[in-house]
Design an enzyme around this catalytic site. Structure first.
Site, PDB file in Angstrom:
ATOM      1  N   ASP A  94       0.836  -1.202   0.000  1.00  0.00           N
ATOM      2  CA  ASP A  94       0.000   0.000   0.000  1.00  0.00           C
ATOM      3  C   ASP A  94       0.875   1.258   0.000  1.00  0.00           C
ATOM      4  O   ASP A  94       0.635   2.202  -0.755  1.00  0.00           O
ATOM      5  CB  ASP A  94      -0.904  -0.038   1.242  1.00  0.00           C
ATOM      6  CG  ASP A  94      -1.650   1.267   1.475  1.00  0.00           C
ATOM      7  OD1 ASP A  94      -2.579   1.538   0.709  1.00  0.00           O
ATOM      8  OD2 ASP A  94      -1.280   2.000   2.396  1.00  0.00           O
TER       9      ASP A  94
ATOM     10  N   ASP B 201      -6.660  -6.239  -1.734  1.00  0.00           N
ATOM     11  CA  ASP B 201      -5.638  -6.425  -0.694  1.00  0.00           C
ATOM     12  C   ASP B 201      -4.502  -7.306  -1.208  1.00  0.00           C
ATOM     13  O   ASP B 201      -3.326  -7.044  -0.942  1.00  0.00           O
ATOM     14  CB  ASP B 201      -6.251  -7.079   0.558  1.00  0.00           C
ATOM     15  CG  ASP B 201      -7.243  -6.154   1.259  1.00  0.00           C
ATOM     16  OD1 ASP B 201      -7.304  -4.958   0.896  1.00  0.00           O
ATOM     17  OD2 ASP B 201      -7.965  -6.627   2.159  1.00  0.00           O
TER      18      ASP B 201
ATOM     19  N   GLU C 122      -2.250  -5.318  -3.444  1.00  0.00           N
ATOM     20  CA  GLU C 122      -1.304  -4.505  -2.673  1.00  0.00           C
ATOM     21  C   GLU C 122      -0.184  -5.385  -2.117  1.00  0.00           C
ATOM     22  O   GLU C 122       0.988  -5.004  -2.142  1.00  0.00           O
ATOM     23  CB  GLU C 122      -2.028  -3.780  -1.533  1.00  0.00           C
ATOM     24  CG  GLU C 122      -2.930  -2.654  -2.036  1.00  0.00           C
ATOM     25  CD  GLU C 122      -3.591  -1.872  -0.909  1.00  0.00           C
ATOM     26  OE1 GLU C 122      -3.709  -0.661  -1.036  1.00  0.00           O
ATOM     27  OE2 GLU C 122      -3.991  -2.504   0.097  1.00  0.00           O
TER      28      GLU C 122
END
Lengths: 248, 248
Positions: free
Chosen positions: B70, B137, B140
């Site tokens: 991220d 997710d 990332e």
């Protein structure tokens, strides 16, 4: 004519003398000579001293470099903490990062490395007085400038060797408990109170959701808090409870 | 004894066959062979399929890599937009970045590059159903794995060449007006209404301030919105007004 030429030549001499002085100051701070001094000049130019560039009213200041530096700083510290704490969960890493990178600590850091003395700003403007993060913002902009001037690897080394290692006591940071949720839960157990967390509102759209959490003690609403995740909203509500109960 | 040996040898063969298949799939996505396949395995391991590692109950899943990825993604996109739009202010850059990097777009992106098919998760757990950002997710986390495996430069190239350029129409993103404040101001001028923005509350501490903005139309409170800056609070209040007035 000769006077004008002398004036022009003096002007450039003064300007280049200033650049040399700045280059020396920057070298001192970052550990090597700047390749492109203009990046560092820009990093040190607070918005109160911004100049219009003629490109559709665009004003040049360190705000764009600050945006870039903020992101680079976040990435480097994420990497640093990821490797430093191989068995800690992401919540812990995020928490520690926010204790290293926040307005107060960046302002202090800028002063510690002497960056505050180099910032160019308009001291007459009222905005400067209300601009509490001028030093920290300039530090972020400096990180952006180093990244553009020297690349990611050098910038990473600068952040770790010259900002983090000498100025932060990681052990101390880790020890300081800012987990307000566990503080208030411990308190409730100690005091034999009935405590619960409730999410009482969800606002915003898909990209930008906000939650309001409420702490209920012995069936009475006590504090509320908001945040962009349920966890953060609960932490915010818990922080307020801790303040009121003087658990902080 | 021979049977056991065969079982063990089969087990490792199956396991290494699986690794080979995964390495091929990852190569397809990232453009070169993974050096450390374990990083990618971890990136694809959703928390519902996490394993305890014996280190004081620490469970291994992709959440740590997601935290790292991220931050790296944020830095690379900040750099990309900084260079792409040399005369745009940081508010613009921040806005465009949040339209590229958000839960919905990362989820879509993960599907577009076929990452969703590689994720390991426990389909029986109820949590998976409520975990709407599993694909994003994992994307990332993949970025985090590439960064650790191949370095910043390669990772940056991957993000720009394989994620941004083929899948985002920057011109279209820029054109889409999500500036609700200007929409509502334009509306008020058109409709000859008296409109003003007020900050009616400031909450939180130094590190974590929150503002509540209110829009007042013809001296009557209309909508409120909250945010971590006055600007954001006003935008949030304006967005709600736009929704009610169907200006969106």
């Amino acid at each position: 004519m000769v006077d004008i030429l002398r004036f022009v030549s003096d002007f450039f001499k003064r300007s280049s003398d200033k650049d040399k002085k700045l280059a020396a100051d920057i070298s001192q701070i970052i550990g090597s000579k700047p390749a492109n001094i203009h990046l560092y000049k820009l990093a040190l130019q607070h918005t109160s001293a911004s100049k219009e560039t003629g490109k559709s009213g665009f004003r040049e200041s360190n705000e764009r470099l600050e945006y870039l530096g903020d992101a680079i700083l976040g990435a480097v510290i994420a990497d640093f903490l990821f490797k430093k704490f191989p068995y800690k969960e992401e919540g812990f890493l995020t928490d520690i990062r926010s204790r290293i990178v926040n307005r107060e600590s960046l302002n202090n850091l800028a002063k510690k490395i002497g960056l505050n003395k180099l910032i160019v700003f308009d001291g007459n403007r009222k905005t400067v007085l209300t601009h509490k993060s001028m030093n920290g913002d300039a530090l972020e902009a400096l990180v952006g400038a180093i990244y553009l001037d020297k690349g990611f690897k050098y910038c990473k080394k600068f952040i770790i060797k010259r900002l983090i290692s000498p100025h932060f006591d990681l052990e101390k940071i880790v020890e300081t408990n800012s987990n307000f949720k566990s503080l208030i839960i411990e308190w409730a157990q100690r005091e034999n109170r009935n405590l619960r967390f409730e999410i009482i509102e969800e606002k915003g759209n898909l990209h930008n959701k906000e939650f309001i959490a409420q702490i209920v003690i012995d069936d009475k609403p006590f504090t509320t808090g908001s945040g962009y995740s349920k966890k953060k909203a609960e932490q915010a509500a818990a922080e307020k409870s801790c303040e009121i109960l003087q658990l902080k």
